[in-house]
Design a protein around this motif. Structure first.
Motif, mmCIF file in Angstrom:
data_model
loop_
_atom_site.group_PDB
_atom_site.id
_atom_site.type_symbol
_atom_site.label_atom_id
_atom_site.label_comp_id
_atom_site.label_asym_id
_atom_site.label_seq_id
_atom_site.Cartn_x
_atom_site.Cartn_y
_atom_site.Cartn_z
ATOM 1 N N ARG A 42 0.844 -1.199 0.000
ATOM 2 C CA ARG A 42 0.000 0.000 0.000
ATOM 3 C C ARG A 42 0.880 1.251 0.000
ATOM 4 O O ARG A 42 1.879 1.319 0.737
ATOM 5 N N THR A 99 0.333 4.014 1.333
ATOM 6 C CA THR A 99 0.309 4.690 2.631
ATOM 7 C C THR A 99 1.423 4.193 3.551
ATOM 8 O O THR A 99 1.842 4.912 4.454
ATOM 9 N N ARG A 123 -11.456 -5.303 4.851
ATOM 10 C CA ARG A 123 -10.615 -4.235 5.404
ATOM 11 C C ARG A 123 -10.468 -3.099 4.412
ATOM 12 O O ARG A 123 -10.583 -1.916 4.769
ATOM 13 N N GLN A 124 -10.189 -3.428 3.160
ATOM 14 C CA GLN A 124 -9.953 -2.398 2.157
ATOM 15 C C GLN A 124 -11.233 -1.668 1.758
ATOM 16 O O GLN A 124 -11.186 -0.484 1.403
ATOM 17 N N GLN A 129 -11.516 0.834 4.315
ATOM 18 C CA GLN A 129 -10.520 1.869 4.057
ATOM 19 C C GLN A 129 -10.987 2.831 2.971
ATOM 20 O O GLN A 129 -10.793 4.050 3.078
ATOM 21 N N ARG A 130 -11.605 2.302 1.931
ATOM 22 C CA ARG A 130 -12.079 3.173 0.854
ATOM 23 C C ARG A 130 -13.167 4.108 1.344
ATOM 24 O O ARG A 130 -13.141 5.307 1.051
ATOM 25 N N ARG A 144 -11.540 6.761 3.684
ATOM 26 C CA ARG A 144 -10.719 7.752 2.989
ATOM 27 C C ARG A 144 -11.572 8.699 2.152
ATOM 28 O O ARG A 144 -11.311 9.910 2.106
ATOM 29 N N ASP A 199 -5.958 11.518 0.563
ATOM 30 C CA ASP A 199 -6.714 10.366 1.053
ATOM 31 C C ASP A 199 -7.794 9.960 0.053
ATOM 32 O O ASP A 199 -8.044 8.769 -0.173
ATOM 33 N N GLY A 252 -8.122 6.402 -1.703
ATOM 34 C CA GLY A 252 -9.329 5.595 -1.567
ATOM 35 C C GLY A 252 -10.051 5.382 -2.874
ATOM 36 O O GLY A 252 -10.509 4.280 -3.182
ATOM 37 N N VAL A 271 -7.217 2.122 -3.837
ATOM 38 C CA VAL A 271 -7.979 1.058 -3.168
ATOM 39 C C VAL A 271 -8.974 0.427 -4.133
ATOM 40 O O VAL A 271 -9.183 -0.795 -4.120
#
Length: 444
Positions: A101, A103, A360-361, A364-365, A368, A412, A416, A420
């Motif tokens: 990633r 990040t 999880r992702q 995260q999307r 973000r 971000d 995202g 992502v």
């Protein structure tokens, strides 16, 4: 009969600006390769990040490894290189769809563009006659930063193993001799290891000769259930094939002992010293559909120290493998070879890991993109508040805070919305392929 083929793989730990004594160590690695016995015919290097280090190694080994390729990828480069006794007919760099990633900039896996360095090489005899084609794959899988199964990059590493296994299988089906080598950052019989050995039809050279060797460090759960004594440093080298975290490697010593070494006070480690953390992360896989070659020897090498600095040449040791031609063998029909599959439960485990990471992702999307939306509202609010600001310095603070916040929000939002989202699509592809393999395993 063809001559034996000697293969060597080494993670050089050549991080620019970060790896201590980088230039001195890599120069010495080239010197040791130049005097190796037997001389390797094919060498795969990982973490050879700079062309300067690569060229220094090439210069010292060009008398017996006259051909080579330094591979370019990512923002900083993948650190992969292949040296060969014979000409490299074709070359390509295949980047992994799932590869860390952005990040995690402090880890760097995404920025180096990890992938597979591929080279097609035609063996030649001493008279210059061209023979069997070798397909070489050199790679460095995503590093583990936590212990499995809590490693958040387990899905990435497993997907990468699947990708290289597909490349290996295609080369093998084409009738080529397949060599896959590198720092795979996995332990034997892990999900990634099982995918490679099963779906590529290749053998792990070390386990071919040492089938009872360890499945991880002695402190790991997978080894504790075997109820074996803590192995010695010598046993880990000769029997378990440990290439990383050995007590014999000075870069794995504690800070106090390293500081003493740098100041001139050496510490001698005997072979009988208990070695509970050592494990095997570096591999040579061999695939040959024709059955003309077999693994004859495998050893852990490059364990010497720098003659002046007294440090290990890298934080990894090398794996050195010799494969020899078998008498009385001839070409076989590759397409008639039955496909091999893992147990259905193993595919289910891989799918479970994939589902967990996908969830999880997706979170995260949303987070973000939500951060971007929130910062956009704050920015507009601060612009509006400026109209009623009682002082100029208050206006300045409002503009500064809103500008910095919006910048962070845009970054971000881009991560995202773009990265992502692309990662989720790659996960869908990986999931489909594993589900397809599972369905085929069920119907077998």
């Amino acid at each position: 009969m063809a001559e034996p083929l000697n293969v060597l793989t080494l993670n050089c730990w050549g991080l620019k600006y970060l790896a201590k004594y980088r230039a001195e160590r890599l120069a010495q690695i080239g010197a040791e390769l130049a005097h190796a016995d037997p001389q390797p015919d094919i060498v795969g290097l990982q973490e050879c990040w700079t062309q300067k280090d690569y060229l220094a190694i090439r210069k010292q080994t060009q008398h017996f490894l006259p051909y080579g390729k330094f591979y370019f990828s990512g923002v900083f480069g993948g650190g992969l290189a292949i040296l060969s006794r014979w000409p490299i007919d074709e070359s390509s760099m295949v980047q992994y769809p799932l590869n860390g990633r952005p990040t995690a900039f402090f880890r760097g896996d995404w920025f180096v563009g990890k992938g597979v360095a591929c080279a097609t090489i035609k063996m030649q005899d001493r008279d210059g006659r061209r023979g069997r084609t070798i397909q070489v794959f050199c790679t460095h899988l995503h590093a583990p930063y936590e212990r499995e199964p809590n490693d958040s990059y387990l899905c990435h590493r497993t997907a990468q193993a699947w990708e290289i296994a597909k490349l290996m299988r295609r080369a093998r089906v084409a009738g080529n001799l397949v060599l896959a080598l590198g720092d795979f950052n996995m332990v034997p019989l892990s999900l990634a290891h099982q995918l490679i050995t099963t779906h590529s039809h290749a053998v792990d050279a070390w386990r071919e000769l040492h089938p009872s060797s360890s499945l991880g460090a002695a402190l790991d759960a997978v080894e504790r259930v075997r109820d074996l004594p803590i192995p010695s440093a010598a046993y880990n080298i000769t029997e378990n094939g440990a290439t990383c975290d050995s007590v014999l490697n000075t870069w794995r010593w504690n800070k106090s002992d390293q500081k003493k070494l740098f100041s001139g006070t050496d510490r001698q480690i005997h072979g009988e010293t208990p070695d509970p953390r050592a494990k095997r992360l570096d591999y040579v896989f061999v695939g040959d559909a024709r059955g003309e070659w077999q693994v004859a020897k495998a050893k852990v090498g490059m364990r010497m120290r720098h003659p002046e600095l007294r440090v290990s040449l890298s934080d990894h040791f090398s794996v050195e493998v010799t494969i020899e031609p078998q008498e009385g063998t001839g070409p076989t029909v590759v397409d008639d070879e039955p496909e091999k599959f893992l147990p259905v439960e193993t595919y289910d485990r891989i799918l479970h890991v994939t589902e967990q990471y996908t969830a999880r992702q997706r979170f995260q999307r949303r987070a973000r993109l939500g951060h971007f939306g929130g910062q956009l509202v704050v920015w507009i609010g601060c612009l509006t508040a400026v109209w009623w600001s009682p002082r100029n310095f208050v206006s300045f603070i409002l503009m500064l805070v809103s500008g910095l916040g919006l910048t962070a929000g845009v970054i971000d939002g881009l991560i995202g919305g773009l990265f992502v989202s692309a990662e989720l699509r790659a996960l869908k592809e990986f999931r489909w392929e594993i589900e397809n393999a599972r369905d085929m395993a069920k119907g077998k």
